[in-house]
Design a protein around this motif. Structure first.
Motif, PDB file in Angstrom:
ATOM      1  N   TYR A   1       0.927  -0.866  -0.243  1.00 36.62           N
ATOM      2  CA  TYR A   1      -0.064  -0.031   0.022  1.00 36.62           C
ATOM      3  C   TYR A   1       1.014   1.141   0.401  1.00 36.62           C
ATOM      4  CZ  TYR A   1      -4.375  -2.726   1.336  1.00 36.62           C
ATOM      5  OH  TYR A   1      -5.203  -3.716   0.809  1.00 36.62           O
ATOM      6  N   SER A   2       0.693   2.286  -0.766  1.00 33.38           N
ATOM      7  CA  SER A   2       0.914   3.881  -0.499  1.00 33.38           C
ATOM      8  C   SER A   2       0.336   4.569   0.340  1.00 33.38           C
ATOM      9  CB  SER A   2       1.311   4.094  -2.440  1.00 33.38           C
ATOM     10  OG  SER A   2       2.256   5.292  -2.604  1.00 33.38           O
ATOM     11  N   GLY A   3       0.727   5.592   0.349  1.00 28.66           N
ATOM     12  CA  GLY A   3       0.084   6.497   1.152  1.00 28.66           C
ATOM     13  C   GLY A   3       0.786   7.434   1.574  1.00 28.66           C
ATOM     14  N   ALA A   4      -0.620   7.801   3.212  1.00 29.08           N
ATOM     15  CA  ALA A   4      -0.405   8.201   4.496  1.00 29.08           C
ATOM     16  C   ALA A   4      -0.802   8.517   5.260  1.00 29.08           C
ATOM     17  CB  ALA A   4       0.221   9.948   4.393  1.00 29.08           C
ATOM     18  N   VAL A   5      -1.391   8.678   6.992  1.00 24.89           N
ATOM     19  CA  VAL A   5      -2.575   8.543   7.554  1.00 24.89           C
ATOM     20  C   VAL A   5      -1.845   9.893   8.399  1.00 24.89           C
ATOM     21  CG1 VAL A   5      -2.880   7.400   9.650  1.00 24.89           C
ATOM     22  CG2 VAL A   5      -2.563   6.650   7.820  1.00 24.89           C
ATOM     23  N   ALA A   6      -2.515  10.559   8.722  1.00 27.34           N
ATOM     24  CA  ALA A   6      -2.804  12.224   9.489  1.00 27.34           C
ATOM     25  C   ALA A   6      -3.757  12.156  10.321  1.00 27.34           C
ATOM     26  CB  ALA A   6      -2.487  13.281   8.255  1.00 27.34           C
ATOM     27  N   ALA A   7      -3.000  12.689  11.480  1.00 28.71           N
ATOM     28  CA  ALA A   7      -4.176  12.989  12.511  1.00 28.71           C
ATOM     29  C   ALA A   7      -5.077  14.244  12.557  1.00 28.71           C
ATOM     30  CB  ALA A   7      -3.019  13.007  13.841  1.00 28.71           C
ATOM     31  N   LEU A   8      -5.789  14.181  12.527  1.00 27.06           N
ATOM     32  CA  LEU A   8      -6.838  15.122  12.899  1.00 27.06           C
ATOM     33  C   LEU A   8      -7.975  15.072  13.711  1.00 27.06           C
ATOM     34  CD1 LEU A   8      -9.425  14.407   9.200  1.00 27.06           C
ATOM     35  CD2 LEU A   8      -7.687  16.356   9.807  1.00 27.06           C
ATOM     36  N   THR A   9      -8.249  17.169  13.966  1.00 28.76           N
ATOM     37  CA  THR A   9      -9.423  16.908  15.180  1.00 28.76           C
ATOM     38  C   THR A   9     -11.071  16.870  14.947  1.00 28.76           C
ATOM     39  OG1 THR A   9      -9.282  18.884  14.884  1.00 28.76           O
ATOM     40  CG2 THR A   9      -8.296  18.654  15.887  1.00 28.76           C
ATOM     41  N   SER A  10     -11.662  16.150  14.014  1.00 28.91           N
ATOM     42  CA  SER A  10     -12.653  15.846  13.788  1.00 28.91           C
ATOM     43  C   SER A  10     -12.787  14.392  13.394  1.00 28.91           C
ATOM     44  CB  SER A  10     -13.305  17.055  12.991  1.00 28.91           C
ATOM     45  OG  SER A  10     -12.931  16.757  11.452  1.00 28.91           O
ATOM     46  N   ASN A  11     -14.204  13.858  13.775  1.00 32.63           N
ATOM     47  CA  ASN A  11     -14.210  12.213  13.275  1.00 32.63           C
ATOM     48  C   ASN A  11     -14.151  12.303  11.841  1.00 32.63           C
ATOM     49  OD1 ASN A  11     -15.051   9.723  13.688  1.00 32.63           O
ATOM     50  ND2 ASN A  11     -17.248  10.403  13.575  1.00 32.63           N
TER      51      ASN A  11
END
Length: 134
Positions: free
Chosen positions: A108-118
């Motif tokens: 898999y390729s890509g990224a995971v980034a944190a957010l403050t909303s659901n």
């Protein structure tokens, strides 16, 4: 009788001799004395707990990016209820949790980034196409 100071009360009388209790989201103690202002100490606002942001529980706390939950004021120690919990890594990624960092799985390729909303993260972990002639 002297009224309870700000950020405290006692129902139904709201006077110092009856024993003032800090309001929800505040901590401290108020004691009656014989000298003006006829009480000592005060009630101070509780700061937002770990993994949350804001000035105090009273003014409102919001969970940091990658965390889910809610914080509300109560009258018993630690003077807030609930907390902010880390969100687990989403599908097609691995790691301890979103705030600690997630990496896309092999293939898999890509990224995971944190957010403050659901859902408290964005994820673009997409399957990588097989190369030509494979």
């Amino acid at each position: 009788a002297v009224a309870c100071p700000s950020n405290s009360a006692v129902w139904p009388l709201n006077i110092v001799p009856a024993g003032c209790i800090c309001n929800a989201g505040y901590q401290g103690a108020v004691s009656a004395t014989i000298l003006c202002p006829f009480y000592t100490n005060s009630c101070r606002p509780i700061v937002c707990p770990a993994n949350s942001d804001g000035a105090s529980v009273i003014t409102g706390c919001s969970c940091n990016a990658g965390y889910t939950g809610a914080v509300s004021a109560v009258t018993t120690s630690p003077f807030y209820a609930s907390s902010c919990s880390a969100v687990p890594c989403p599908a097609n990624s691995a790691g301890v949790n979103v705030p600690a960092g997630c990496a896309c799985n092999a293939g898999y390729s890509g990224a995971v980034a944190a957010l403050t909303s659901n859902p408290f993260y964005t994820s673009s972990c997409s399957a990588v196409a097989c190369p030509a002639n494979s």
